[in-house]
Design an enzyme around this catalytic site. Structure first.
Site, mmCIF file in Angstrom:
data_model
loop_
_atom_site.group_PDB
_atom_site.id
_atom_site.type_symbol
_atom_site.label_atom_id
_atom_site.label_comp_id
_atom_site.label_asym_id
_atom_site.label_seq_id
_atom_site.Cartn_x
_atom_site.Cartn_y
_atom_site.Cartn_z
ATOM 1 N N TYR A 42 48.894 67.366 -4.565
ATOM 2 C CA TYR A 42 47.749 67.924 -3.842
ATOM 3 C C TYR A 42 47.602 69.401 -4.187
ATOM 4 O O TYR A 42 46.515 69.870 -4.519
ATOM 5 C CB TYR A 42 47.945 67.730 -2.329
ATOM 6 C CG TYR A 42 46.830 68.335 -1.508
ATOM 7 C CD1 TYR A 42 45.693 67.594 -1.187
ATOM 8 C CD2 TYR A 42 46.909 69.647 -1.060
ATOM 9 C CE1 TYR A 42 44.664 68.150 -0.449
ATOM 10 C CE2 TYR A 42 45.888 70.221 -0.325
ATOM 11 C CZ TYR A 42 44.767 69.469 -0.019
ATOM 12 O OH TYR A 42 43.752 70.024 0.709
ATOM 13 N N ASP A 43 48.738 70.116 -4.137
ATOM 14 C CA ASP A 43 48.700 71.544 -4.427
ATOM 15 C C ASP A 43 48.190 71.814 -5.839
ATOM 16 O O ASP A 43 47.471 72.782 -6.080
ATOM 17 C CB ASP A 43 50.087 72.172 -4.258
ATOM 18 C CG ASP A 43 50.508 72.190 -2.801
ATOM 19 O OD1 ASP A 43 49.626 72.045 -1.929
ATOM 20 O OD2 ASP A 43 51.716 72.322 -2.536
ATOM 21 N N SER A 88 38.333 74.946 32.873
ATOM 22 C CA SER A 88 39.665 74.315 32.871
ATOM 23 C C SER A 88 39.586 73.044 33.715
ATOM 24 O O SER A 88 38.513 72.667 34.176
ATOM 25 C CB SER A 88 40.710 75.285 33.390
ATOM 26 O OG SER A 88 40.361 75.662 34.682
ATOM 27 N N LYS A 121 46.751 64.473 27.484
ATOM 28 C CA LYS A 121 46.511 65.908 27.626
ATOM 29 C C LYS A 121 47.405 66.588 26.596
ATOM 30 O O LYS A 121 48.633 66.569 26.716
ATOM 31 C CB LYS A 121 46.844 66.373 29.043
ATOM 32 C CG LYS A 121 46.509 67.834 29.272
ATOM 33 C CD LYS A 121 46.574 68.179 30.750
ATOM 34 C CE LYS A 121 46.018 69.547 31.075
ATOM 35 N NZ LYS A 121 46.552 70.628 30.270
ATOM 36 N N ARG A 142 39.904 80.041 23.463
ATOM 37 C CA ARG A 142 39.309 79.937 24.785
ATOM 38 C C ARG A 142 39.092 81.312 25.426
ATOM 39 O O ARG A 142 38.084 81.551 26.075
ATOM 40 C CB ARG A 142 40.243 79.100 25.649
ATOM 41 C CG ARG A 142 39.717 78.743 26.969
ATOM 42 C CD ARG A 142 40.784 77.972 27.741
ATOM 43 N NE ARG A 142 40.958 78.580 29.030
ATOM 44 C CZ ARG A 142 40.280 78.217 30.102
ATOM 45 N NH1 ARG A 142 39.407 77.235 30.016
ATOM 46 N NH2 ARG A 142 40.452 78.818 31.237
ATOM 47 N N LYS A 320 49.583 65.690 35.547
ATOM 48 C CA LYS A 320 50.664 66.258 34.721
ATOM 49 C C LYS A 320 51.960 65.501 34.956
ATOM 50 O O LYS A 320 52.342 65.261 36.110
ATOM 51 C CB LYS A 320 50.851 67.729 35.059
ATOM 52 C CG LYS A 320 49.600 68.559 34.756
ATOM 53 C CD LYS A 320 49.829 69.538 33.665
ATOM 54 C CE LYS A 320 49.979 70.924 34.093
ATOM 55 N NZ LYS A 320 50.292 71.903 33.175
ATOM 56 N N CYS A 417 82.192 92.459 15.268
ATOM 57 C CA CYS A 417 82.844 93.479 14.439
ATOM 58 C C CYS A 417 82.822 94.860 15.070
ATOM 59 O O CYS A 417 83.427 95.791 14.545
ATOM 60 C CB CYS A 417 82.173 93.537 13.067
ATOM 61 S SG CYS A 417 80.510 94.188 13.136
HETATM 62 S S1 IVH Z 1 38.786 68.100 28.442
HETATM 63 C C1 IVH Z 1 36.118 70.933 31.143
HETATM 64 N N1 IVH Z 1 40.672 66.726 27.331
HETATM 65 O O1 IVH Z 1 43.615 71.259 28.917
HETATM 66 C C2 IVH Z 1 37.422 70.800 30.499
HETATM 67 N N2 IVH Z 1 41.108 68.995 27.817
HETATM 68 O O2 IVH Z 1 43.832 72.396 31.619
HETATM 69 C C3 IVH Z 1 37.288 70.027 29.252
HETATM 70 N N3 IVH Z 1 43.311 69.762 27.126
HETATM 71 O O3 IVH Z 1 41.158 73.727 28.619
HETATM 72 C C4 IVH Z 1 38.586 69.787 28.650
HETATM 73 N N4 IVH Z 1 43.988 67.853 26.270
HETATM 74 O O4 IVH Z 1 42.343 72.976 26.473
HETATM 75 C C5 IVH Z 1 40.318 67.918 27.809
HETATM 76 N N5 IVH Z 1 42.225 65.373 26.297
HETATM 77 C C6 IVH Z 1 41.875 66.559 26.779
HETATM 78 C C7 IVH Z 1 42.749 67.667 26.750
HETATM 79 C C8 IVH Z 1 42.317 68.873 27.291
HETATM 80 C C9 IVH Z 1 44.305 69.123 26.498
HETATM 81 C C10 IVH Z 1 43.364 71.168 27.542
HETATM 82 C C11 IVH Z 1 42.061 71.903 27.322
HETATM 83 C C12 IVH Z 1 41.672 72.436 28.664
HETATM 84 C C13 IVH Z 1 42.959 72.390 29.408
HETATM 85 C C14 IVH Z 1 42.682 72.252 30.889
#
Ligand code: IVH
Length: 705
Positions: A42-43, A88, A121, A142, A320, A417
């Site tokens: 590839y390189d 978020s 997530k 962000r 989470k 040392c």
């Molecule tokens: S949806 C309106 N989907 O988690 C928010 N976010 O704690 C739309 N993240 O800022 C985000 N996996 O950076 C979404 N499958 C996923 C995600 C995800 C990681 C992050 C994202 C967001 C943060 C929120």
């Protein structure tokens, strides 16, 4: 030009072919996870394209794959305002709260049946990409959600961020997703840093964030980063009107973007909880780290009715997973000294079980980290182990203090040392400056003798310890002065092991030049750098004779590594050691066995191999052995493959090889081809022993440096 120029036309055609080929290889590598060529191949394609574009700048276009590594280092990042703010997610650790969320959503909407998507997530760094008519305009972090850093140049170096979308791309599209460092890439990246004497990153997320903050895109290009899309901001779809997340995912995929490999569609609270459990069972096998599940209402019309709060949408929630965490007592903090003199504080813990393994030590990274977390000896601390990564002290339970906990200061003198320690100018690392420091000497000797470097059998950690303690060896060349009589005088050293060690030392003299260069432990020079230097300069004398500018100009070496190499070979003590190694008869490049075996005489030279099934050694080691003999290795079979090396439980590749007429070789035959002999010794047992040793060695390296 008045007349057509055939060489120019030819160049243009070749440029177009190369671009198409490279784009196809990117697709196979990232989207299909089935590359058909090696990274080296590839390189080579990439370099050919870059060279042609340099010779013919008139054919350069912004969507060329080479433009991913374009640009010059920035002074600082400029800010970009997101077209739609990056919100978020509300998050919870409670399944009950997820069920409540879904009930709330159902209540607010007319129908009861509200489809939701459950997705991983991703524990990465959130990035927004803006495409206009299919072309990447910019990439931004962000930031505060309203505006973030313009990281366009860095994003262009990431192979899964296409500069141009495929197919029917929307007119305007802000794609949101996570940039991450795949687990395997992270392990290799950190191992290379350890080998080059550089500080390690605690986890892939930190490595990713650190990489994206680099002002020089050429540095970012060397980091194994990837992107996964999970949502969008502005969307002016024009022809491709979208109604749901599911449709969105289809569009993103059709455009050439990568999305999560597992998604669930549910329409009951029980279904959502089940999906969350199912994801938990499989998520550790993903190439990215995950810290939860995101539950999103699928239908965009429903989303619009549910609306947003100031911080997060009402139509989504993150669940989470509990981290693999445990609490224990910090008994002591010890300082470990790496081979380049870096002092690393290590937490000595009351042993505790975390995700199935007993942990008694954890890294505290550096003095700044200890001060920031206010870690004291005697504290109750929370430690976390994620994936294969070294356990780390996450936080201190200060509320459990009794008052007799002891604050800790990083030493001002080297604990080994007694020499002075000095802070690195460009970082937080403390280094012992004394190159004769016994702790550094031990670590340098271990590195020199390790499998990746000179591969001296019998010269592991315990043996090095004995040799240094008994004053038999105080620097690398001393290894070659060892005599049988001296060795047998050591404790627990039989005649047989002593003579095996002498044999191992003797054999190492024939190692190729790059292994010697790597083994010398030059700061910033890992295995790859050592190969590059060896290929360019051919001999140690070639490097010694080279002016600084020449070393820096070597492709892939660069200014920082170049200076380190130059200084190493300028240093009188190093020069003296090198002369001792030359006198001992080490291969300084005049008779490189790699070059010799690359000749047509080697059965492997120029042959393409694919490896499958379980073998007695790790795949990387075997790949290395094939490359050393001038062969090539790729991930998938094609009619260009010469050999399939098949181990136990070889599976579908074996069938495919037969269909394609590719010659299948078992491990014994492979070994024979490799050695060019007919000696059929028991490799399996030997290989397993080495494998285990190497794994523990690698782990130790990560903890130590
Ligand atoms: S949806 C309106 N989907 O988690 C928010 N976010 O704690 C739309 N993240 O800022 C985000 N996996 O950076 C979404 N499958 C996923 C995600 C995800 C990681 C992050 C994202 C967001 C943060 C929120």
């Amino acid at each position: 030009m008045a007349f057509p120029d055939p060489s120019r036309d030819q160049a243009q055609r070749r440029i177009e072919t190369l671009r198409t080929e490279i784009a196809e290889h990117n697709q196979r590598y990232y989207q299909d996870a089935a590359p058909t060529i090696t990274d080296q191949e590839y390189d080579a394609l990439y370099r050919e394209l870059a060279d042609l574009e340099t010779a013919h700048p008139e054919f350069l276009t912004p969507d060329s794959p080479t433009q991913r590594v374009g640009g010059v280092p920035l002074e600082e990042f400029t800010q970009i305002r997101h077209r739609v703010p990056m919100l978020s997610l509300d998050n919870t650790y409670s399944e009950e709260e997820v069920a409540e969320f879904y009930r709330r959503v159902q209540k607010a909407l007319p129908g009861r049946d509200v489809p939701v998507v459950v997705e991983p997530k991703i524990d990465g760094v959130a990035v927004s990409l803006f495409y206009e008519n299919g072309l990447l305009q910019y990439a931004a972090t962000r930031g505060d959600g309203v505006q973030g850093d313009d990281i366009t140049q860095n994003a262009r170096t990431i192979r899964t961020i296409p500069p141009k979308l495929r197919g029917n791309a929307p007119e305007k599209l802000e794609v949101r997703g996570e940039v991450f460092m795949p687990r395997s890439g992270f392990d290799k990246f950190n191992a290379a840093r350890a080998a080059a004497g550089e500080p390690l990153f605690a986890n892939p997320r930190n490595a990713t964030a650190g990489s994206l903050k680099q002002l020089d895109p050429a540095m970012v290009a060397k980091r194994p980063l990837a992107f996964i899309a999970h949502s969008f901001g502005l969307l002016e779809a024009g022809h491709a009107e979208l109604h749901s997340q599911s449709e969105m995912f289809k569009l993103l995929t059709a455009c050439g973007l990568k999305i999560s490999e597992r998604l669930w569609q549910e329409n009951t609270a029980e279904g959502i909880i089940k999906a969350i459990h199912e994801l938990d069972a499989v998520r550790h096998g993903f190439e990215y780290e995950t810290d939860g599940a995101v539950v999103k209402v699928d239908d965009f019309a429903y989303r619009a009715r549910l609306g947003l709060t100031s911080k997060s949408p009402r139509w989504a929630m993150a669940y989470k997973y509990q981290a693999e965490r445990a609490e224990t007592r910090l008994l002591d903090i010890q300082i470990q000294i790496g081979r380049t003199g870096v002092l690393t504080p290590v937490a000595i813990l009351e042993p505790v079980s975390v995700s199935g393994t007993t942990v008694a030590r954890a890294t505290l990274h550096n003095g700044e980290e200890i001060a920031r977390k206010d870690v004291r000896i005697g504290d109750t601390v929370a430690i976390e182990k994620r994936g294969e990564i070294i356990p780390a002290v996450i936080l201190v339970r200060t509320e459990l203090r009794k008052g007799d906990e002891q604050p800790f200061q990083m030493p001002t003198e080297c604990p080994s040392c007694g020499g002075p320690v000095v802070q690195d100018p460009d970082g937080v690392a403390l280094r012992c400056q004394n190159i004769a420091c016994p702790a550094q000497v031990r670590r340098r000797l271990q590195h020199f003798a390790s499998r990746g470097a000179m591969d001296i059998e019998g010269l592991g950690e315990a043996m090095v310890e004995q040799l240094v303690t008994h004053g038999l060896v105080s620097a690398i060349p001393g290894i070659y002065d060892l005599k049988l009589e001296g060795l047998v005088a050591l404790e627990r050293m039989g005649e047989k092991s002593a003579s095996n060690l002498i044999e191992g030392i003797e054999a190492s003299k024939r190692q190729p030049l790059w292994k010697l260069l790597f083994g010398l432990g030059i700061l910033h020079v890992g295995a790859t750098g050592a190969r590059t230097l060896a290929a360019h300069f051919k001999t140690i004398d070639g490097i010694i004779a080279a002016p600084l500018e020449e070393i820096r100009r070597v492709s892939d070496i660069g200014p920082v590594v170049g200076l380190s190499v130059f200084e190493f070979f300028e240093n009188p003590a190093n020069r003296e050691n090198l002369e001792r190694l030359r006198t001992a008869g080490l291969n300084f490049g005049e008779r490189d066995p790699v070059a010799a075996s690359n000749s047509a005489a080697s059965a492997l030279a120029g042959k393409r191999w694919v490896i499958t099934g379980t073998l007695s050694q790790g795949r990387e080691e075997i790949t290395e052995q094939i490359l050393e003999k001038g062969g090539k290795v790729s991930g998938s079979l094609s009619n260009k493959t010469d050999y399939l090396l098949a181990g136990a439980e070889a599976g579908s590749k074996l069938e495919k090889a037969k269909t394609l007429g590719v010659k299948v070789v078992n491990e014994t035959e492979f070994r024979r081809m490799l050695s060019g002999e007919n000696d059929d010794t028991s490799y399996a047992l030997e290989g397993q022993a080495i494998d285990a040793e190497e794994k523990s060695g690698a782990q130790e390296e990560l903890v130590l440096e």
